[in-house]
Structure formats: C-alpha cells, structure tokens
Design an enzyme around this catalytic site. Sequence first.
Site, PDB file in Angstrom:
ATOM      1  CB  SER A  25      -1.006  -0.178   1.356  1.00  0.00           C
ATOM      2  OG  SER A  25      -1.626  -1.061   1.212  1.00  0.00           O
ATOM      3  NE  ARG A  29      -2.225   5.209  -0.145  1.00  0.00           N
ATOM      4  CZ  ARG A  29      -2.948   3.883  -0.520  1.00  0.00           C
ATOM      5  NH1 ARG A  29      -2.314   2.950  -0.706  1.00  0.00           N
ATOM      6  NH2 ARG A  29      -4.117   3.872  -0.289  1.00  0.00           N
ATOM      7  N   GLY A  89      -5.123  -4.554  -8.800  1.00  0.00           N
ATOM      8  CA  GLY A  89      -6.391  -3.634  -8.646  1.00  0.00           C
ATOM      9  C   GLY A  89      -5.553  -2.295  -8.119  1.00  0.00           C
ATOM     10  CB  SER A 192     -10.666   1.799   3.581  1.00  0.00           C
ATOM     11  OG  SER A 192     -11.254   0.928   3.331  1.00  0.00           O
ATOM     12  CG  ASP A 308      -6.867  -5.170   2.287  1.00  0.00           C
ATOM     13  OD1 ASP A 308      -7.986  -5.408   1.592  1.00  0.00           O
ATOM     14  OD2 ASP A 308      -5.947  -4.130   1.876  1.00  0.00           O
ATOM     15  NE  ARG A 339     -10.115 -10.235  -0.809  1.00  0.00           N
ATOM     16  CZ  ARG A 339      -8.926  -9.490  -0.544  1.00  0.00           C
ATOM     17  NH1 ARG A 339      -9.239  -8.356   0.275  1.00  0.00           N
ATOM     18  NH2 ARG A 339      -7.850  -9.385  -1.245  1.00  0.00           N
ATOM     19  CE  LYS A 408      -3.996  -8.404  -5.798  1.00  0.00           C
ATOM     20  NZ  LYS A 408      -4.000  -7.648  -6.970  1.00  0.00           N
TER      21      LYS A 408
END
Length: 429
Positions: A25, A29, A89, A192, A308, A339, A408
């Site tokens: 994450s 960014r 994603g 989030s 997550d 999910r 991933k």
Amino acid sequence: MKHNIILTKKSKSVIGTVHLTGSKSECNRALIIEALSGGKVKVENISDAADTVTLLQVLSHKSKVESQEKNDSGLETQDLRLVNIGPAGTAMRFLTAYFTLQDEEVILTGSARMKQRPIGILVDALRELGAGIDYVENEGFPPIKLKGSLVQLSNKVSIKGNVSSQYITALLLIAARLPFGLELHIEGELTSRPYVEMTLTMLQSAGIQHSWTGNVISIPNQDFAETSLHVEPDWSAASYWYAIAALADDAELFLPGLTPYSLQGDSVITEIMANFGITSQFKDGGVYLTKEVKPLARKIFDLKSCPDLAQTIIVVCAALGHEASFTGLETLKIKETDRIKALQNELAKIGVKLIEKGQVYKLDCSKKQIPERIFVDTYEDHRMAMAFAPLALLIHEVEIEDADVVEKSYPAFWKDLEKVGIAPPNPPR
C-alpha cells in the site's frame, strides 16, 4: 501452470524471526508520487510484491507495447501503448488517474477478473476534471482508453466515500499536478479512512500540503520537494503471523522493522489480536508477539477501516469456535474475488457458516469440525491463501490451491512458513 501446496505442522509451538517485505500500500503510493515529482522524490525499501513490481515496470516504461493489429488480449491498439496490469487492482486505480496527466495515449487493461471490477466512479470523477477516457469493452469497467494531457475544466469533484478508498487516493495523488488543484468532496461515510490518511501523510512528506475540513479535502497546485520516502514493512503481511500466533498453543515471533506509529491502517491488528491473547511488544527495532490463553471478550469486530484484515480475523474466529459478528465488510464483494462468498464456501469445509444479515455478518460455529485434511480454493485471491494457511496448526494437512497467488503481495510467504516449521509434509530434497 497452477500448483498447490500442502501444509502441515508437527508441533503447535511457533518460534522464529520473520523479515517482512515492504508495504504494498505504501510502496504503490510512493512510486506514483516519485513518478509525478519528476525525479525529486526517491523511494526506499521497495516492496517485492507482484503488484508493486508490475506498477514499477509500467512507470519505468518497461511494460509491453503492442503495435500489431490485435494483441494477446484481443484488443485493437492501433499503435497505442497497451498497459496490462494483470490482477493488480491498486495499479489499475492509480494508473487511471496518473495517465490522464501524461503526454501519451494508452489502453489500460488487466486480467479477466480485473475487467469485472468496477471503475466507473473514478472515471466519472476524472471526466468531470477534464480527462478524456473511453471504455473499450463494457461501460464502467476496464479496459479503458486514456487520451492523456488533461485540460482541466473544474477543480471540484464529488465521489462516494463507501465504495473504495483507492478511487479517492488516485485523485489525491494527482491533485497537486492539476493546474487548478483539487477540491474533493466525499459523499457519505468514508470507508477505509486510514488509507486516505496514509496517502495524505505521504504526500505531505513529499512537500504537498492539504486541508481536510468536514468531508472536503483540498490540495492546491504546488511543487514536490526533494526527499526520500522510506517504505515500512507490510502490516497486512504481519496479520497472518498474528493469526498463526492466535492458533498456536504458544508463540514467540519477532517481526523486525514494524513500529507502533505506522501509516498503515492494518497496524490495528495489534489491538484486534489482543482479544485472542496476543501481546505485541515493540523493542529492538521491531515487534515481539507472544501468546497467552484468554477467553474472547469482544464479540463484534468493526472492520470498516481495515477490510484487508477481514479474512484473517474471520478465519481465526471460525477456527477457534468464536461466534463473533463483523461489520464494515461492504467493499469485500468487489475485491480480487467476492470475498464474502469465498469465505462462506471455504468455512463450510470446517462446518462453520458466515451468515449475512444486512450490514452485519455473524459466524455460526455450532457444527464446527476439525477434519484431518482440508482443500482450500483460493479464487485467484492472495488473501484467501494466506488467511487459511494458519489452519495447518489445527488441521493435519491443509492443501492450498494455486499457491503462487501469494506473489501478489507476499512472495516469500511459503518460505517464511517453512522457517517456523509449517511446511509440506515431505519437502523435496
């Protein structure tokens, strides 16, 4: 070619040191910030997660360029640059915004599942700002054609806050490069929130100032500062070690590099897992995890700010027979897979039901059983594989389908499990 892995653990004790990869994450960014800064910002401790590797290749112009009439995906590119990010994603959302500012025309596409994941909310917002974006196949979904060289029509845009924080982050990342800046209005409740806060903190570290009043985030046009962004180890990856500790009889684990003052929302795993008797002690440049048996007092887990972690926590509760309830799972159905459905399918294999009642999900463990062996489908979702792997502490053999899916976000996961004795029953010599 897909291959499965079988996990077993002879002892119920877990002892060892695990060096985690950089946060996906944070790193994704940071890489966009670096690219937009024109070389002023440098990124340190780049993650080796497949999604990050893909993003780095795209930003380094090392992605595949197709010039023939039709490419591997069947898309007509007509000499345009084709960027295929596969199942990444975050890269899809961030690059959708990033390419609107670049002086090139590209087609942005991905895996079959990526083409089922909605992107219309972000595209609509970018179009309001002046971006030229067309859908290549299905309205509201990738692949998309981006014309680049955005001519800004407005500096105000509204976006729903309860769908995906990645849409909001994508807009915030490019805001300072927009000629008139950005005034972003968040509609409704923000899901989030820690991920949005992470974005703004990292931008601030790179010299980009903002104001956040009520539901409005404003970032004026401004230059990036010369700086380095150091990526922390991944708290999402750490969560699987907390799960392992929770299912072990006793645990002594050290995770170097993690701090109690993380930008990552998933660091809340320390508080959540305290309910399961896991103590987090920060010293020696990392965190020590130890286990003590205690009854679960907290019965409702609100995971709105850390979706997550949902699979990890739900599987731990199910495995221990805790009939907990969960809220804040609204975004789980549009992730790498649905999910919720995936959890329901796989938990049924140990006799546990995940029951949906409006916005609340409840575990029914009344028919829970611990079989000798279990086969876990992963649905091309890295978090399904890693969330169910800790069951090897309770079940004699756990077979995980499509083991490579963990690349991933955590490529070394299986090797790290071997270091603490969770390994194939007969490892190859």
